[in-house]
Design an enzyme around this catalytic site. Structure first.
Site, short mmCIF file in Angstrom:
data_model
loop_
_atom_site.label_atom_id
_atom_site.label_comp_id
_atom_site.label_asym_id
_atom_site.label_seq_id
_atom_site.Cartn_x
_atom_site.Cartn_y
_atom_site.Cartn_z
N GLY A 215 13.30 39.30 11.96
CA GLY A 215 13.33 38.05 12.70
C GLY A 215 11.98 37.72 13.30
O GLY A 215 10.92 38.01 12.72
N SER A 216 11.99 37.14 14.48
CA SER A 216 10.75 36.62 15.08
C SER A 216 9.76 37.71 15.48
O SER A 216 8.59 37.40 15.76
CB SER A 216 11.09 35.75 16.29
OG SER A 216 11.72 34.56 15.86
N THR A 217 10.17 38.96 15.55
CA THR A 217 9.19 40.01 15.84
C THR A 217 8.16 40.11 14.72
O THR A 217 7.03 40.56 14.95
CB THR A 217 9.87 41.38 16.04
OG1 THR A 217 10.60 41.74 14.87
CG2 THR A 217 10.81 41.36 17.24
N SER A 273 8.41 30.92 20.17
CA SER A 273 8.94 31.38 18.89
C SER A 273 9.29 30.19 17.97
O SER A 273 10.41 30.09 17.45
CB SER A 273 10.16 32.27 19.09
OG SER A 273 10.24 33.25 18.07
#
Length: 490
Positions: A215-217, A273
Site C-alpha cells: 500500500g502507501s508505505t 498520501s
C-alpha cells in the site's frame, strides 16, 4: 603339511585383510550413506541422547532440554514459546526443525565442526560433542511490546537497528507453542495436525514468510525513485498532477481519499498520501527506473537469509504503464514482507545506506567460548544522502502533522508512513493496516531503530485502518522500548 599350513595362513591373512578393508569401507567411506538411511535409528538415538544447545536472548536461554526417559531421550523445551516462536521455530523429534532451530542445527546439535579443534578425530572416534549456543540479536523488551501490541490480531512486526542490521524484534501473530511439537507420539501428531489445520495459521511466520501489498508505505520507494531520477528536484514544488488521474492507456480514473491532491507538491502528497501524484510519478519514471530502485531497497532478492530463509519481496518487471502506476502506490502485484518494509525504513533513517539484516550475534561452544561472531554484512548505498535527508523530512512531517501522529514519542525524532493495502478480488477484504517508521534521539542523527508493522484483521472503519490507528501505536510502543537502557530485565 607345512605347505598346507602356509596356504591356510595366507588365506586367513587375506580374509583378515578383506575384513579390515570392508570395516574401513563401512565406517569411513559408506558411513555418511548408512547414517542418512531412514532405517538407521542409531543416528536419531545419538542425536537426542544429550541436551541440545540453547538459543539465547540478551544472554538468557529461551530454549532448553527435558529428559523424557525414552529412547529419544531429550526433548526441546521453550520459555515464552509463543513470544519467540517466529525467531526460534521448532525442534521436533517427529517433524524436524524450522527457522533458527534449522539454520543453526549443526551448532545446537553439536555436529558443526567449528565446535572442536580436530574435527577429523571426532569423526574417526565417533565422539559425541556437546551442543553449542546461539546468541540472537533480539531485544526482549521490544519483542514483548510488539507481541502485546498485536494482541492476538493477525499481523507481524519487524524491527531493525539501521546502522548494524541487527534484528531487534520479529513477531508474528497469532503464534503457537513450539514445545507442543518437541517429542514424538500421538500427542505431537495431534498438535501438528491441529496447528497446520487452524484457520488463523498460527505456524505461518508472517514477518518473514508472508508477503503483503505494501500500500502507501511503498510511496517511500516511489519518492526515492522520483528524487534520484531527477523527476522531482524540489519537494515543495507543484507536480502538475490531476485529480482524478486517468491510468495510462485506459479509461480508469484513480482518485484520492485525501483532499487538495491536484497539482500537490511531493511533501504534501506524501503526508496526505495522494495516490494520483505517486501513480503519475511512477508512470513517468518508467518501469526500468522503478524496478531498479525497488531492487536496491531489497525487492526481488531471493538470496536473503538472516540466517533463516526470507520470502522474496517482489516488484514486477513485466507491466504496462497502467499497472506500473498502480504498483507505484503499492498495489497491483507489488508484495513485501514486514522485514522488507523495515529495511526500507532503515535505509531512510541511515542516510540512504542499507546494512542487510541478521539475527545471530555470535555462536559459543558448551563452555561459553566464542567460535563464530555475527555476520557483520557490508553496507551498500541505496540512495544518496541528499535524497535520504528529504525522505526523512517527509516522514517526520507525517508524524508531526499527518496521519502518523500516534507514533510520536517525547524526546525522540520519529519519522513514519502510514499505508492501507486493499486486497480481495474486488478489494472487498478489510484493508491491511501498515505503518513503517524510524526513531532517533532529538540531539542525534544516529537512528536507533526502524520498524514495520502490518495488521491483517484491523476491525475498524476505513479512516482508522489507514495505519495511523491500528499499526502506528504498535510501532510507537516498540520504538519507545528501543530508547530504553538495555541492562534491565525484560
Amino acid at each position: 603339511m607345512i605347505r598346507c599350513i602356509r596356504h591356510t595362513a595366507a588365506f586367513s591373512f587375506l580374509l583378515l585383510v578383506a575384513l579390515l578393508v570392508n570395516a574401513i569401507r563401512v565406517q569411513v567411506v559408506e558411513a555418511e550413506r548408512y547414517g542418512a538411511s531412514p532405517a538407521n535409528r542409531r543416528a536419531a538415538i545419538a542425536r537426542y541422547d544429550r541436551p541440545r544447545g540453547a538459543l539465547l536472548v540478551e544472554g538468557r536461554p529461551i530454549t532448553g532440554s527435558r529428559d523424557s526417559g525414552g529412547r529419544l531421550r531429550y526433548e526441546r523445551t521453550y520459555a515464552d514459546g509463543p513470544l519467540y516462536a517466529p525467531v526460534t521455530g521448532y525442534s521436533s523429534q517427529t517433524y524436524g526443525t524450522s527457522l533458527l532451530e534449522q539454520a543453526e542445527d549443526g551448532i545446537l546439535a553439536g555436529t558443526d565442526d567449528r565446535l572442536v579443534v580436530f574435527p577429523w578425530w571426532d569423526r574417526l572416534t565417533r565422539a559425541h560433542r556437546a551442543g553449542g549456543d546461539v546468541h540472537t540479536t533480539i531485544n526482549p523488551r521490544m519483542q514483548r511490546a510488539a507481541f502485546e501490541g498485536l494482541g492476538g490480531r493477525k499481523g507481524a512486526v519487524a524491527a531493525i537497528e539501521p546502522r548494524t542490521g541487527r534484528i531487534l524484534a520479529l513477531v508474528s501473530s497469532p503464534s503457537y507453542e513450539p514445545g507442543e511439537l518437541s517429542g514424538n507420539g500421538a500427542r505431537v501428531t495431534d498438535a501438528w495436525r491441529r496447528l497446520n489445520g487452524a484457520a488463523r495459521q498460527p505456524m505461518l511466520n508472517r514477518a518473514l514468510r508472508q508477503t503483503y501489498p505494501p500500500g502507501s508505505t511503498f510511496k517511500v520507494v516511489t519518492a526515492a525513485a522520483a528524487l534520484e531520477s531527477g523527476r522531482v528536484t524540489d519537494i515543495d514544488a507543484r507536480t502538475d498532477s490531476p485529480d482524478p488521474y486517468t491510468l495510462p492507456g485506459t479509461t480508469t480514473r484513480l482518485g484520492n481519499a485525501a483532499q487538495d491532491c491536484a497539482d500537490a507538491p511531493l511533501r504534501y502528497a506524501f503526508r496526505a498520501s495522494c495516490n494520483t501524484v505517486f501513480a503519475r510519478l511512477g508512470a513517468g519514471i518508467g518501469l526500468r527506473g522503478m524496478a531498479d530502485t525497488a531492487r536496491r531497497f531489497g525487492f526481488d532478492d531471493r538470496r536473503l537469509r538472516i540466517p533463516s530463509a526470507v520470502a522474496p519481496s517482489t516488484f514486477d518487471t513485466r507491466m504496462d504503464p497502467a499497472q506500473l502506476a498502480l504498483s507505484a502506490i503499492g498495489q497491483y502485484d507489488t508484495a513485501a514482507t514486514p522485514l522488507q518494509m523495515a529495511m526500507v525504513s532503515a535505509v531512510v533513517a541511515n542516510g540512504g545506506q542499507l546494512t542487510p539484516p541478521y539475527l545471530v550475534d555470535k555462536v559459543t561452544d558448551a563452555r561459553g567460548v566464542m567460535v563464530a561472531a555475527g555476520p557483520h554484512p557490508p553496507t551498500r548505498e541505496v540512495v544518496g544522502p541528499a535524497t535520504a535527508e528529504q525522505l526523512q523530512e517527509m516522514m517526520i512531517d507525517v508524524v508531526e502533522h499527518g496521519s502518523g501522529r500516534r507514533a510520536a514519542i517525547d524526546g525522540l525524532t520519529v519519522g513514519g508512513k502510514t499505508g492501507t493495502a486493499q486486497h480481495g478480488v474486488y478489494n472487498e477484504g478489510t484493508p491491511y493496516a501498515w505503518f513503517i517508521s524510524w526513531a532517533r534521539q532529538k540531539d542525534s542523527y544516529e537512528p536507533i531503530v526502524a520498524v514495520a508493522v502490518v495488521v491483517e484483521d484491523a476491525a475498524a472503519d476505513r479512516a482508522d485502518i489507514s495505519g495511523g490507528g491500528s499499526a502506528a501505536p504498535i510501532a510507537r510502543a516498540v520504538m519507545a522500548q528501543a530508547a530504553r537502557p538495555g541492562d534491565d530485565a525484560p
